[in-house]
Design a protein around this motif. Structure first.
Motif, PDB file in Angstrom:
ATOM      1  N   ASN A  25      43.990  28.325  40.015  1.00 13.75           N
ATOM      2  CA  ASN A  25      44.529  29.516  40.673  1.00 13.75           C
ATOM      3  C   ASN A  25      43.531  30.179  41.619  1.00 13.75           C
ATOM      4  OD1 ASN A  25      47.107  29.342  39.291  1.00 13.75           O
ATOM      5  ND2 ASN A  25      45.955  29.940  37.470  1.00 13.75           N
ATOM      6  N   THR A  26      42.454  29.455  41.916  1.00 10.57           N
ATOM      7  CA  THR A  26      41.529  29.863  42.968  1.00 10.57           C
ATOM      8  C   THR A  26      41.532  28.791  44.052  1.00 10.57           C
ATOM      9  OG1 THR A  26      40.135  31.124  41.428  1.00 10.57           O
ATOM     10  CG2 THR A  26      39.143  30.475  43.523  1.00 10.57           C
ATOM     11  N   LEU A  27      40.974  27.619  43.754  1.00  8.60           N
ATOM     12  CA  LEU A  27      41.019  26.508  44.711  1.00  8.60           C
ATOM     13  C   LEU A  27      42.396  25.866  44.767  1.00  8.60           C
ATOM     14  CD1 LEU A  27      37.682  24.581  44.026  1.00  8.60           C
ATOM     15  CD2 LEU A  27      38.210  26.102  45.940  1.00  8.60           C
ATOM     16  N   ILE A  28      43.072  25.825  43.637  1.00 10.15           N
ATOM     17  CA  ILE A  28      44.347  25.110  43.510  1.00 10.15           C
ATOM     18  C   ILE A  28      45.367  26.047  42.873  1.00 10.15           C
ATOM     19  CG2 ILE A  28      45.510  23.159  42.371  1.00 10.15           C
ATOM     20  CD1 ILE A  28      42.743  21.729  42.454  1.00 10.15           C
ATOM     21  N   PRO A  29      46.597  26.130  43.426  1.00 10.41           N
ATOM     22  CA  PRO A  29      47.625  27.019  42.851  1.00 10.41           C
ATOM     23  C   PRO A  29      48.193  26.440  41.557  1.00 10.41           C
ATOM     24  CG  PRO A  29      48.559  25.779  44.668  1.00 10.41           C
ATOM     25  CD  PRO A  29      47.095  25.432  44.634  1.00 10.41           C
ATOM     26  N   THR A  30      47.346  26.364  40.558  1.00  5.60           N
ATOM     27  CA  THR A  30      47.693  25.685  39.311  1.00  5.60           C
ATOM     28  C   THR A  30      48.885  26.315  38.614  1.00  5.60           C
ATOM     29  OG1 THR A  30      45.322  25.288  39.076  1.00  5.60           O
ATOM     30  CG2 THR A  30      46.705  24.788  37.182  1.00  5.60           C
ATOM     31  N   ARG A  31      49.004  27.634  38.661  1.00  4.11           N
ATOM     32  CA  ARG A  31      50.068  28.306  37.911  1.00  4.11           C
ATOM     33  C   ARG A  31      51.445  27.849  38.379  1.00  4.11           C
ATOM     34  NH1 ARG A  31      48.311  32.890  38.662  1.00  4.11           N
ATOM     35  NH2 ARG A  31      47.131  33.101  36.731  1.00  4.11           N
ATOM     36  N   VAL A 200      33.400  32.664  43.413  1.00  2.78           N
ATOM     37  CA  VAL A 200      34.762  33.040  43.821  1.00  2.78           C
ATOM     38  C   VAL A 200      35.731  32.640  42.714  1.00  2.78           C
ATOM     39  CG1 VAL A 200      36.546  32.771  45.570  1.00  2.78           C
ATOM     40  CG2 VAL A 200      34.122  32.631  46.229  1.00  2.78           C
ATOM     41  N   GLY A 201      36.474  33.607  42.186  1.00  2.83           N
ATOM     42  CA  GLY A 201      37.437  33.311  41.127  1.00  2.83           C
ATOM     43  C   GLY A 201      38.560  34.326  41.090  1.00  2.83           C
ATOM     44  N   ASP A 202      39.609  33.999  40.336  1.00  2.00           N
ATOM     45  CA  ASP A 202      40.807  34.854  40.327  1.00  2.00           C
ATOM     46  C   ASP A 202      40.936  35.714  39.077  1.00  2.00           C
ATOM     47  OD1 ASP A 202      43.369  33.357  38.540  1.00  2.00           O
ATOM     48  OD2 ASP A 202      41.472  32.334  38.838  1.00  2.00           O
ATOM     49  N   HIS A 217      26.824  36.919  42.534  1.00  2.00           N
ATOM     50  CA  HIS A 217      27.642  37.875  43.275  1.00  2.00           C
ATOM     51  C   HIS A 217      29.104  37.446  43.186  1.00  2.00           C
ATOM     52  CE1 HIS A 217      24.013  39.572  45.124  1.00  2.00           C
ATOM     53  NE2 HIS A 217      23.621  38.332  45.358  1.00  2.00           N
ATOM     54  N   PRO A 218      29.954  38.213  42.495  1.00  2.00           N
ATOM     55  CA  PRO A 218      31.346  37.788  42.337  1.00  2.00           C
ATOM     56  C   PRO A 218      32.214  38.162  43.538  1.00  2.00           C
ATOM     57  CG  PRO A 218      30.971  39.797  41.097  1.00  2.00           C
ATOM     58  CD  PRO A 218      29.640  39.415  41.700  1.00  2.00           C
ATOM     59  N   VAL A 219      33.182  37.303  43.807  1.00  2.27           N
ATOM     60  CA  VAL A 219      34.244  37.575  44.779  1.00  2.27           C
ATOM     61  C   VAL A 219      35.562  37.350  44.049  1.00  2.27           C
ATOM     62  CG1 VAL A 219      35.371  36.830  46.911  1.00  2.27           C
ATOM     63  CG2 VAL A 219      32.875  36.935  46.791  1.00  2.27           C
ATOM     64  N   TRP A 220      36.444  38.318  44.140  1.00  2.00           N
ATOM     65  CA  TRP A 220      37.692  38.298  43.370  1.00  2.00           C
ATOM     66  C   TRP A 220      38.864  37.935  44.279  1.00  2.00           C
ATOM     67  CZ3 TRP A 220      40.578  43.196  41.335  1.00  2.00           C
ATOM     68  CH2 TRP A 220      41.503  42.823  40.354  1.00  2.00           C
ATOM     69  N   ILE A 221      39.599  36.884  43.932  1.00  2.42           N
ATOM     70  CA  ILE A 221      40.843  36.542  44.616  1.00  2.42           C
ATOM     71  C   ILE A 221      41.978  37.200  43.849  1.00  2.42           C
ATOM     72  CG2 ILE A 221      42.361  34.695  45.409  1.00  2.42           C
ATOM     73  CD1 ILE A 221      39.653  34.715  46.798  1.00  2.42           C
ATOM     74  N   THR A 222      42.588  38.222  44.427  1.00  5.36           N
ATOM     75  CA  THR A 222      43.625  38.992  43.748  1.00  5.36           C
ATOM     76  C   THR A 222      44.821  39.145  44.679  1.00  5.36           C
ATOM     77  OG1 THR A 222      44.171  41.170  42.828  1.00  5.36           O
ATOM     78  CG2 THR A 222      42.341  41.094  44.407  1.00  5.36           C
ATOM     79  N   PRO A 223      45.877  38.351  44.491  1.00  7.61           N
ATOM     80  CA  PRO A 223      47.010  38.347  45.420  1.00  7.61           C
ATOM     81  C   PRO A 223      47.639  39.708  45.656  1.00  7.61           C
ATOM     82  CG  PRO A 223      47.153  36.474  43.938  1.00  7.61           C
ATOM     83  CD  PRO A 223      46.032  37.332  43.432  1.00  7.61           C
ATOM     84  N   THR A 224      47.605  40.600  44.679  1.00  9.86           N
ATOM     85  CA  THR A 224      48.225  41.914  44.848  1.00  9.86           C
ATOM     86  C   THR A 224      47.328  42.885  45.598  1.00  9.86           C
ATOM     87  OG1 THR A 224      47.349  42.711  42.734  1.00  9.86           O
ATOM     88  CG2 THR A 224      49.495  41.601  42.694  1.00  9.86           C
ATOM     89  N   GLY A 225      46.051  42.523  45.776  1.00  6.44           N
ATOM     90  CA  GLY A 225      45.129  43.437  46.436  1.00  6.44           C
ATOM     91  C   GLY A 225      44.801  44.654  45.606  1.00  6.44           C
ATOM     92  N   GLN A 226      45.048  44.589  44.307  1.00  4.82           N
ATOM     93  CA  GLN A 226      44.831  45.736  43.436  1.00  4.82           C
ATOM     94  C   GLN A 226      43.365  46.106  43.369  1.00  4.82           C
ATOM     95  OE1 GLN A 226      46.144  43.022  40.122  1.00  4.82           O
ATOM     96  NE2 GLN A 226      44.815  44.353  38.919  1.00  4.82           N
ATOM     97  N   PRO A 227      43.066  47.376  43.119  1.00  3.13           N
ATOM     98  CA  PRO A 227      41.665  47.776  42.972  1.00  3.13           C
ATOM     99  C   PRO A 227      41.082  47.196  41.699  1.00  3.13           C
ATOM    100  CG  PRO A 227      43.128  49.609  42.445  1.00  3.13           C
ATOM    101  CD  PRO A 227      43.988  48.518  43.013  1.00  3.13           C
TER     102      PRO A 227
END
Length: 262
Positions: A25-31, A200-202, A217-227
């Motif tokens: 669900n980061t590199l690959i849309p596994t869900r 980079v992770g979700d 240093h984390p980077v968050w992939i969040t489809p909703t853009g939530q805080p």
């Protein structure tokens, strides 16, 4: 006016030499792939067991999977392998749905479910091109809580395996994310310090909290853009493509790194 979708939603990316990624669900849309495979195998099972609907089989499996994988250390770790864990989850779910499969049938079913998911993965040309460019500047790697066989197969099926210099698969190798061990293992493999790495992770708890605690240093992939649900500034994107675009822009201003001949 909406912000530029290719810009991070929080602090700018730090200067790093290495970028590490989660897979599922980061590199690959596994869900989405998982859900399609589940519906297909549930329908096949329902055809063979007319007294149980595909919807019941699918919902029972989802509930069982969430319960057992969510309590991995106590419910599944002792089984020793991802294959055994997947088999156990399906066996419990089917029993709760009122279906008993013989040993050979159960093995074939579990394998079919796993293979459907891998076969459904397709390379995304723009993503492959982005990684080709990033690999000229950054060291790239993967840290996943999955098992080696299936995670390597996913990365290969996605056309990304040539670009990763390490693939750390935590399942069956001691601690899983968010424990620092998998993050530090990747740093050791690439001979870098944690503070030189972007991750980079979700998943907030697993990826963001885990990476930060390990010094990356984390980077968050969040489809909703939530805080962010936790404290501390966190760079985040609504999808992988936006993140890769910014990383590629950063890479364009950096010199191509020297690598050992292959």
């Amino acid at each position: 006016m909406n912000p530029d979708p290719h810009q991070p939603l929080a602090p700018p990316l730090p200067a790093v030499t290495t970028v590490l990624f989660d897979i599922d669900n980061t590199l690959i849309p596994t869900r989405a792939i998982w859900q399609r495979a589940l519906h297909a195998v549930a329908a096949r099972l329902a055809d063979a067991h007319p007294g149980v609907s595909a919807a019941v089989i699918a919902s029972t499996y989802v509930n069982t999977s969430d319960r057992l994988w969510g309590n991995y250390d106590h419910a599944l770790a002792a089984l020793g392998s991802h294959t055994a864990a997947r088999r156990h989850v399906w066996e419990v779910a089917l029993r709760e749905a009122g279906i008993e499969l013989g040993e050979r049938q159960l093995t074939a079913h579990v394998d079919d479910f796993a293979h459907r998911q891998v076969r459904a993965i397709r390379p995304v040309p723009s993503t492959v091109d982005a990684f080709r460019r990033l690999a000229q500047v950054y060291q790239l790697g993967v840290i996943t809580n999955g098992d080696a066989d299936h995670q390597h197969a996913k990365v290969k099926q996605a056309g990304l395996d040539p670009y990763f210099e390490t693939v750390v698969c935590a399942l069956g190798n001691g601690h899983r994310k968010p424990h620092p061990a998998p993050f530090h293992r990747a740093c050791e493999d690439l001979a870098v310090r944690p503070e030189q790495c972007l991750y980079v992770g979700d998943e907030w708890d697993t990826d963001v909290v885990g990476a930060r605690a390990a010094g990356l240093h984390p980077v968050w992939i969040t489809p909703t853009g939530q805080p962010p649900p936790g404290s501390g500034p966190t760079t985040r994107f609504t999808n992988l493509a936006s993140c890769l675009t910014v990383l590629r822009d950063h890479a364009a201003s950096k010199p191509i790194r020297e690598t050992e001949p292959t």
